[in-house]
Write an enzyme that holds these catalytic residues in place. Structure first.
Site, PDB file in Angstrom:
ATOM      1  N   PRO A  18      46.816  53.382  54.788  1.00 11.59           N
ATOM      2  CA  PRO A  18      47.449  54.425  55.219  1.00 11.59           C
ATOM      3  C   PRO A  18      47.331  55.640  53.752  1.00 11.59           C
ATOM      4  O   PRO A  18      46.954  55.041  52.820  1.00 11.59           O
ATOM      5  CB  PRO A  18      48.913  53.461  54.470  1.00 11.59           C
ATOM      6  CG  PRO A  18      47.935  52.764  54.258  1.00 11.59           C
ATOM      7  CD  PRO A  18      46.830  52.172  54.153  1.00 11.59           C
ATOM      8  N   MET A  19      46.985  56.162  54.245  1.00 11.71           N
ATOM      9  CA  MET A  19      45.682  57.843  52.917  1.00 11.71           C
ATOM     10  C   MET A  19      47.074  59.109  53.380  1.00 11.71           C
ATOM     11  O   MET A  19      47.523  59.127  54.740  1.00 11.71           O
ATOM     12  CB  MET A  19      44.854  58.522  54.120  1.00 11.71           C
ATOM     13  CG  MET A  19      43.842  56.663  53.987  1.00 11.71           C
ATOM     14  SD  MET A  19      42.215  57.682  53.836  1.00 11.71           S
ATOM     15  CE  MET A  19      41.759  57.182  55.614  1.00 11.71           C
ATOM     16  N   GLN A  72      54.247  52.038  56.365  1.00  9.76           N
ATOM     17  CA  GLN A  72      54.428  52.111  54.743  1.00  9.76           C
ATOM     18  C   GLN A  72      55.535  52.934  53.973  1.00  9.76           C
ATOM     19  O   GLN A  72      55.405  53.955  53.845  1.00  9.76           O
ATOM     20  CB  GLN A  72      52.294  51.670  54.209  1.00  9.76           C
ATOM     21  CG  GLN A  72      52.788  51.447  52.330  1.00  9.76           C
ATOM     22  CD  GLN A  72      51.397  52.285  51.919  1.00  9.76           C
ATOM     23  OE1 GLN A  72      50.785  53.019  51.525  1.00  9.76           O
ATOM     24  NE2 GLN A  72      50.504  50.896  51.581  1.00  9.76           N
ATOM     25  N   CYS A 102      48.887  52.854  45.626  1.00  3.17           N
ATOM     26  CA  CYS A 102      48.697  54.148  44.690  1.00  3.17           C
ATOM     27  C   CYS A 102      48.543  54.127  43.564  1.00  3.17           C
ATOM     28  O   CYS A 102      49.040  53.896  42.310  1.00  3.17           O
ATOM     29  CB  CYS A 102      49.860  54.894  45.477  1.00  3.17           C
ATOM     30  SG  CYS A 102      49.569  56.914  45.693  1.00  3.17           S
ATOM     31  N   ASN A 202      39.698  45.980  51.252  1.00  6.21           N
ATOM     32  CA  ASN A 202      39.901  47.591  50.696  1.00  6.21           C
ATOM     33  C   ASN A 202      38.552  48.225  49.516  1.00  6.21           C
ATOM     34  O   ASN A 202      38.890  47.388  48.709  1.00  6.21           O
ATOM     35  CB  ASN A 202      41.611  47.576  50.542  1.00  6.21           C
ATOM     36  CG  ASN A 202      41.441  49.740  50.627  1.00  6.21           C
ATOM     37  OD1 ASN A 202      42.040  49.942  49.883  1.00  6.21           O
ATOM     38  ND2 ASN A 202      40.365  50.221  51.728  1.00  6.21           N
ATOM     39  N   GLY A 203      37.707  49.058  49.568  1.00  9.24           N
ATOM     40  CA  GLY A 203      37.731  49.651  48.785  1.00  9.24           C
ATOM     41  C   GLY A 203      35.733  50.085  49.013  1.00  9.24           C
ATOM     42  O   GLY A 203      35.021  48.729  49.369  1.00  9.24           O
ATOM     43  N   GLY A 226      39.280  53.990  54.346  1.00 10.11           N
ATOM     44  CA  GLY A 226      40.058  53.901  53.981  1.00 10.11           C
ATOM     45  C   GLY A 226      39.803  55.933  53.979  1.00 10.11           C
ATOM     46  O   GLY A 226      38.674  56.404  54.897  1.00 10.11           O
ATOM     47  N   ARG A 227      38.598  56.713  52.808  1.00  9.82           N
ATOM     48  CA  ARG A 227      37.540  57.490  53.106  1.00  9.82           C
ATOM     49  C   ARG A 227      36.769  57.690  53.909  1.00  9.82           C
ATOM     50  O   ARG A 227      35.880  58.530  54.503  1.00  9.82           O
ATOM     51  CB  ARG A 227      37.178  58.030  51.426  1.00  9.82           C
ATOM     52  CG  ARG A 227      38.727  58.283  50.798  1.00  9.82           C
ATOM     53  CD  ARG A 227      38.502  58.384  48.747  1.00  9.82           C
ATOM     54  NE  ARG A 227      38.095  57.184  48.156  1.00  9.82           N
ATOM     55  CZ  ARG A 227      36.992  56.780  47.748  1.00  9.82           C
ATOM     56  NH1 ARG A 227      36.893  57.929  47.119  1.00  9.82           N
ATOM     57  NH2 ARG A 227      36.840  55.595  47.178  1.00  9.82           N
TER      58      ARG A 227
END
EC number: 1.3.1.-
Length: 338
Positions: A18-19, A72, A102, A202-203, A226-227
Site C-alpha cells: 500500500p503506497m 488498508q 507508516c 517488505n523492504g 513497494g518502491r
C-alpha cells in the site's frame, strides 16, 4: 509457496505494498492486468472515512477484478478504526489491513502508523476492535520497531496473533530509519520464528534476485514490493513467475512501455478528472522514463502543460526515439529496465 487470505489463495507469494499516492485504483487495475497477484489500496485515514471525505473514500473504490480486495486503514482510536473497517467491508473489501508501519511525520504525530509500535497496549486494543468488527480476515503491516533500541516487532506479532490477526507484513527497517540504509531482512526472521501466522517481508525488494534473497534471509512466506514498482507495474508479475518456477516475461520494450504509460495516464484522467489526473500522473510519467536519454527535458515539457493531448503527444514523441529493444540511437542513452 502460497498465501491464503480468507477464502482467497494468491497465485504467488507476492504483494504490492500500500503506497499513498501510488496504489490508487488506476495503478491497482493496471498492475493486476499485468499479473500482480495482489495490490493493497493506499492507506485510508479512518477519521476521514467516517466524515465521508471524498479524497479518502475514493481510495477505497474497488473493481470487481480487484480480488482479493485488501483495504488498508490507519488511525489511533479503536472504535473509529472498527467503524471504518465495517464501512470498508460494506463497500466490498475482502480483507482489512491495519497500518502500524507508516513512518511519515504527519501520520506518527497523530499517534497512528508506526507510532503505535510504541504503545503495545493501544495497538492490541486496535487490533482486537477491528477483528471483532468485521467478518473478514484482518492483517497487519508494521516495521521492526520504532528505533534501533526498540525493535519490538516479535512482541507486537505475539499480540497480533492473540488478537486474531491472520497475516503480518514486516518492513525491515525501524521508523526512525524511514527509508534510509538497507532493509534488515534477517531481523524479520525473529517475527517468523515467533508466530505461526504467515509473514510477508517488505523492504528493498526491487527485482527477482532481491525477492529470492529476501525470502532466504527472512524465512518469510512471501514478499511485498513497494518502491521497486515505481514506473514498473509489470515487476510483481515477473517476480511471481520466478518464484513459481516459471519463466518471467522480459521487461517491456519501448513500444510496450509507451502503451502501458498511455493506458495508465488515460485511466488516471478518467478517475481523477483532467486537471487532477494530469498533476497526479506526473510522478508516474517521471518514473516510467527515469534514466532514459532525454528524459529530463521530456519531463520538463510534460510538467509545464495541463493539456492531455500535449502530454500524449510528448509521450509518443519521446518513445519514438527508441527502437523495439528499448535503446535509442544515442550511445549515452539510459537503460529501459530500472
Amino acid at each position: 509457496m502460497c498465501i491464503q487470505i480468507g477464502s482467497h489463495t494468491l497465485s504467488a507469494p507476492v504483494v504490492v505494498a500500500p503506497m499513498s499516492g501510488v496504489t490508487d485504483r488506476p495503478f491497482r487495475r493496471l498492475a493486476r492486468r499485468l499479473g500482480a497477484p495482489l495490490v493493497v489500496t493506499e492507506m485510508i485515514a479512518s477519521h476521514a472515512v467516517l466524515r465521508d471525505v471524498l479524497e479518502e473514500t475514493r481510495k477505497a473504490e474497488i473493481d470487481a477484478e480487484d480480488t482479493p480486495a485488501v483495504v488498508q486503514i490507519a488511525g489511533w482510536e479503536p472504535e473509529v478504526m472498527a467503524e471504518a473497517a465495517r464501512m470498508m467491508a460494506d463497500r466490498g473489501a475482502d480483507a482489512i489491513d491495519i497500518n502500524m508501519g507508516c513512518p511519515a511525520k504527519k501520520v506518527v504525530n497523530r499517534y497512528a502508523g508506526s507510532a503505535l509500535m510504541r504503545d503495545e497496549v493501544l495497538a492490541g486494543r486496535i487490533m482486537e476492535a477491528v477483528v471483532g468488527a468485521v467478518d473478514l480476515p484482518v492483517t497487519l503491516k508494521m516495521r521492526l520497531g520504532w528505533d534501533a533500541d526498540n525493535r519490538n516487532a516479535p512482541e507486537l506479532a505475539r499480540i497480533a496473533e492473540t488478537s486474531g490477526i491472520r497475516l503480518i507484513t514486516v518492513h525491515g527497517r525501524t521508523r526512525c530509519q524511514m527509508y534510509t540504509g538497507t532493509a534488515d531482512w534477517s531481523g524479520i526472521r525473529a517475527v517468523v520464528d515467533t508466530v505461526s501466522l504467515p509473514v510477508v517481508a517488505n523492504g528493498d525488494v526491487v527485482d527477482i534476485a532481491t525477492a529470492r534473497a529476501c525470502l532466504a534471509e527472512s524465512g518469510a512466506d512471501g514478499v511485498m514490493i513497494g518502491r521497486g514498482c515505481y514506473g514498473r507495474p509489470w515487476l510483481p508479475a515477473q517476480v511471481a513467475a520466478a518464484l513459481n518456477g516459471e519463466t518471467p516475461r522480459p521487461d517491456p520494450d519501448a513500444r510496450e512501455r509507451r502503451d502501458i504509460l498511455a493506458e495508465h495516464l488515460d485511466a488516471m484522467l478518467s478517475h481523477y478528472g483532467v486537471q487532477s489526473g494530469i498533476r497526479n500522473a506526473r510522478k508516474h510519467i517521471g518514473w516510467y522514463t527515469e534514466g532514459l536519454a532525454g528524459s529530463a527535458a521530456f519531463r520538463q515539457r510534460v510538467n509545464n502543460t495541463t493539456e492531455p493531448s500535449v502530454v500524449f503527444a510528448e509521450i509518443d514523441r519521446f518513445f519514438a526515439d527508441f527502437g523495439s529493444d528499448g535503446k535509442s540511437g544515442n550511445e549515452n542513452a539510459g537503460r529501459i529496465a530500472a
